[in-house]
Every structure is written in structure tokens, then in C-alpha cells.
Write an enzyme that holds these catalytic residues in place. Structure first.
Site, PDB file in Angstrom:
ATOM      1  N   GLY A  19     -32.943  22.682  88.737  1.00 53.94           N
ATOM      2  CA  GLY A  19     -32.782  23.368  90.007  1.00 53.94           C
ATOM      3  C   GLY A  19     -32.966  24.866  89.881  1.00 53.94           C
ATOM      4  O   GLY A  19     -33.615  25.499  90.719  1.00 53.94           O
ATOM      5  N   SER A 145     -36.190  10.731  88.991  1.00 57.36           N
ATOM      6  CA  SER A 145     -35.968  10.426  87.577  1.00 57.36           C
ATOM      7  C   SER A 145     -36.831   9.264  87.092  1.00 57.36           C
ATOM      8  O   SER A 145     -37.159   8.346  87.841  1.00 57.36           O
ATOM      9  CB  SER A 145     -34.502  10.119  87.293  1.00 57.36           C
ATOM     10  OG  SER A 145     -34.321   9.666  85.962  1.00 57.36           O
ATOM     11  N   TYR A 158     -25.887   5.408  88.009  1.00 56.99           N
ATOM     12  CA  TYR A 158     -26.824   6.528  88.160  1.00 56.99           C
ATOM     13  C   TYR A 158     -28.247   6.019  88.358  1.00 56.99           C
ATOM     14  O   TYR A 158     -28.964   6.455  89.272  1.00 56.99           O
ATOM     15  CB  TYR A 158     -26.759   7.431  86.932  1.00 56.99           C
ATOM     16  CG  TYR A 158     -27.801   8.525  86.935  1.00 56.99           C
ATOM     17  CD1 TYR A 158     -27.631   9.662  87.719  1.00 56.99           C
ATOM     18  CD2 TYR A 158     -28.946   8.419  86.157  1.00 56.99           C
ATOM     19  CE1 TYR A 158     -28.587  10.669  87.726  1.00 56.99           C
ATOM     20  CE2 TYR A 158     -29.911   9.419  86.154  1.00 56.99           C
ATOM     21  CZ  TYR A 158     -29.725  10.537  86.943  1.00 56.99           C
ATOM     22  OH  TYR A 158     -30.685  11.521  86.948  1.00 56.99           O
TER      23      TYR A 158
END
Length: 346
Positions: A19, A145, A158
Site C-alpha cells: 500500500g 493474491s 485468508y
């Protein structure tokens, strides 16, 4: 004039890692910024750097814990109240927890994982996307991801949330095909951030092969600005891993990913140096990489082909030696092969 002049990018999870690197690229390209993170201090430091180094006109810092209930609405309303039009939304923030789902992980933490990675991401997308469609202009980058397309034992929740983000992104692209709004999925491999420590994981095998967050951000930024459907950052080895995820049996993939998330101290004690999944996936990876190399070679000009043949000869000698112990060195060969292939194609 810079590409982002007069426009604003909102980046969640901007305080560190991917980020932060993405925020830097937006600042360099002339965008105004809305930086969101649960840790406010690094955001103010970034604002000072961007204003002094890149002449960023406006950096708005918003301190929010995006794993909380209804926080997406709070963030959206705060941005609207400030009169900010968000031209680019980056849903980068994400968290995980580590351990066996049935016996080791904590439900309250997993609920936060689902809330941030799924609910907050979805609602932020919906709110800002509605405005973008009304203007017929805008871009969204979603952190999906590489594990959005593979099993991920010991971080099962996740991986499930990232599979959701991947599916949502591709569905939205179809819905938006007749507009000037794009949604892009960023699919990085394991990256050198504080992700695993924040998940309370011990030192893991995967941490010996982490990608550079600056590289991940650069590739993601380029794909976003081109309006691409997805991007797997990095070189040929990462691209081969994506194809391998589609071609390999799920059981074999689960075995590989489980090994990657195994604590390093447990692997150091293990006598099993040649797991079956390593052999199988090593063969698949070699086949995929070979196909990609042949395709790349066929697109080269005569002079480049001569250079490639010379380099490939040296690469081939190394490969012959490696094949004699592929099962012992699949994971190490990942980085060595990646470097050599990229050198050969340079």
C-alpha cells in the site's frame, strides 16, 4: 502534465508494504491522495515526504480500523463530506490469522479477517463504484493474491477471502464492460511485508522467497492504469506458478502451500527431504517454464536469438545439474531459475 494531475487516489492499508509503495507511485504521477490505515503516524510521515519530494497538492490522512463494523460507510461519508472525488480506489488493506482452523485459530480474529477482506472491501467497492459509473470514469485495484486460486492450509480463511475478491473482481469487469470504469485484480506472491508477523505466525519456509513490495506495486500500478483484468507481479517464475495452479491437482497444491506455511524450525528437523508434491510440481513447473521459454524465443529477432542461444547453453548446463536433485531443491531453484531465465531473455 502528470497523468494524475487534478485526480485523487484512495489507498487503504497505505501505512506500510504494498500500500505504501502504491501510494508513492500515485504521488509521483501527480495524484492527490487519501491515505487510510489503522496506524496514523506513518501516514503523516508519508504526507510530508510526498508534499516535499513530489509536490503533491493534497494528502488527506484518515485513521480507520477497517475490520470494524460499518467502517466502510464511515470512510465513504467522511471522504464525501470533505468534497473529495475518488478517481481511483485501491482496496489494499487485508489481514490474516495463522494456524489450524479447527483447533488453533481464534474465531474473533477470523471474523475480523472476513470483515476486512470481504465485507469492507465489498462495500467500499460498491459505494465508490456507484459514483464512478455515474461519472463514467474511474479505476479500482483489488488485492486478490496468488492464493486466491490455490488452497492455503494454515491460512485457510485468508485464502477463502481472497478467492472471493478474485471472483468479485472478474464478475464486475463483465458488468462494467460497456463503461469507462475498470477493475483490476492484483495477484502477488508472498511479499516482504509485515503480513506474517501481524498474523501471529512464526518464521515460515515461505519467508525465504519473498518478493519486493516495490516491484509488486509497480506491476500492479501499470496494470491498473492500463485497465487490465489481472496482473501477477514479477517474472516468468511467478507467471508459471499461476499456470501451475490451474493445471495441478488441488491435493498437490495444498501440499506445496502447507510446506510453505510450515514453521522453518519444524522443517529443519524433518528427515523428509523429497516430498512427493515437490517432485510433481517440479515437473509441472519445468513444463510450464519450458513452454513459456519456447514462446518467447519464437518472438525474438535473429540477433536476439543468437544471444539467447549462447546464454541458454550456460543455463542448460546449470539445469542439467539441478535436475539430478530437483526434489531436494525445488524451492531454491525457484529463485535461481527465475534470475537465470530473466537474464537469458534480457
Amino acid at each position: 502534465m502528470k497523468q494524475g494531475t487534478g485526480k485523487t487516489a484512495l489507498v487503504t492499508g497505505a501505512g506500510s508494504g504494498i500500500g505504501q509503495e502504491l501510494a508513492k507511485l500515485f504521488a509521483q504521477d501527480g495524484f492527490n491522495l487519501v491515505l487510510v490505515d489503522h496506524n496514523e503516524e506513518p501516514l503523516h510521515r508519508l504526507a510530508e515526504v510526498f508534499e516535499s519530494n513530489y509536490g503533491t497538492e493534497t494528502v488527506t490522512v484518515i485513521n480507520k480500523d477497517l475490520a470494524r463494523e460499518d467502517v466502510a460507510i464511515e470512510l465513504y461519508e467522511e471522504v464525501k463530506a470533505k468534497g473529495i472525488t475518488v478517481n481511483i480506489l485501491v482496496n489494499n488493506a487485508g489481514i490474516s490469522t495463522y494456524g489450524k482452523f479447527a483447533t488453533e485459530t481464534n474465531w474473533e480474529r477470523e471474523k475480523e479477517v472476513v470483515h476486512l477482506n470481504v465485507l469492507t472491501t465489498t462495500l467500499l467497492t460498491k459505494l465508490f463504484l456507484n459514483d464512478m459509473v455515474a461519472r463514467n470514469e474511474g479505476r479500482i485495484l483489488q488485492l486478490a493474491s496468488m492464493v486466491s486460486i490455490t488452497p492455503f492450509p494454515l491460512m485457510a480463511v485468508y485464502a477463502a477471502t481472497k478467492a472471493y475478491v478474485w471472483s468479485l473482481t472478474q464478475s464486475l469487469r463483465n458488468e462494467l464492460k460497456d463503461t469507462n470504469v475498470t477493475v483490476t485484480a492484483l495477484m502477488p506472491n508472498a511479499t516482504a511485508t509485515n503480513f506474517f508477523r501481524e498474523a501471529d505466525a512464526p518464521k515460515l519456509n515461505v519467508e525465504g522467497m519473498l518478493d519486493d513490495p516495490a516491484m509488486v506495486a509497480r506491476d500492479g500500478y501499470k496494470a491498473l492504469m492500463k485497465g487490465e483484468a489481472k496482473v501477477v507481479p514479477g517474472g516468468l517464475a511467478n507467471k508459471a506458478q499461476e499456470v501451475m495452479a490451474y493445471l495441478s491437482p488441488q491435493e498437490a497444491l495444498a501440499g506445496m502451500m502447507r510446506w510453505l506455511l510450515t514453521p522453518k524450525h519444524e522443517s529443519d528437523r524433518s528427515d523428509d527431504k523429497t516430498p512427493n508434491w515437490a517432485i510433481g510440481l517440479g515437473v509441472v513447473a519445468a513444463a510450464v517454464a519450458g513452454y513459456a521459454l519456447v514462446s518467447a524465443y519464437n518472438n525474438l529477432g535473429p540477433v536476439d536469438k543468437m544471444r539467447y542461444r549462447y546464454k541458454a547453453k550456460s543455463l542448460g548446463n546449470s539445469a542439467n545439474n539441478a535436475l539430478s536433485s530437483v526434489a531436494d531443491s525445488v524451492l531454491g531453484a525457484y529463485h535461481n531459475g527465475k534470475a537465470k531465465v530473466e537474464e537469458a531473455l534480457a
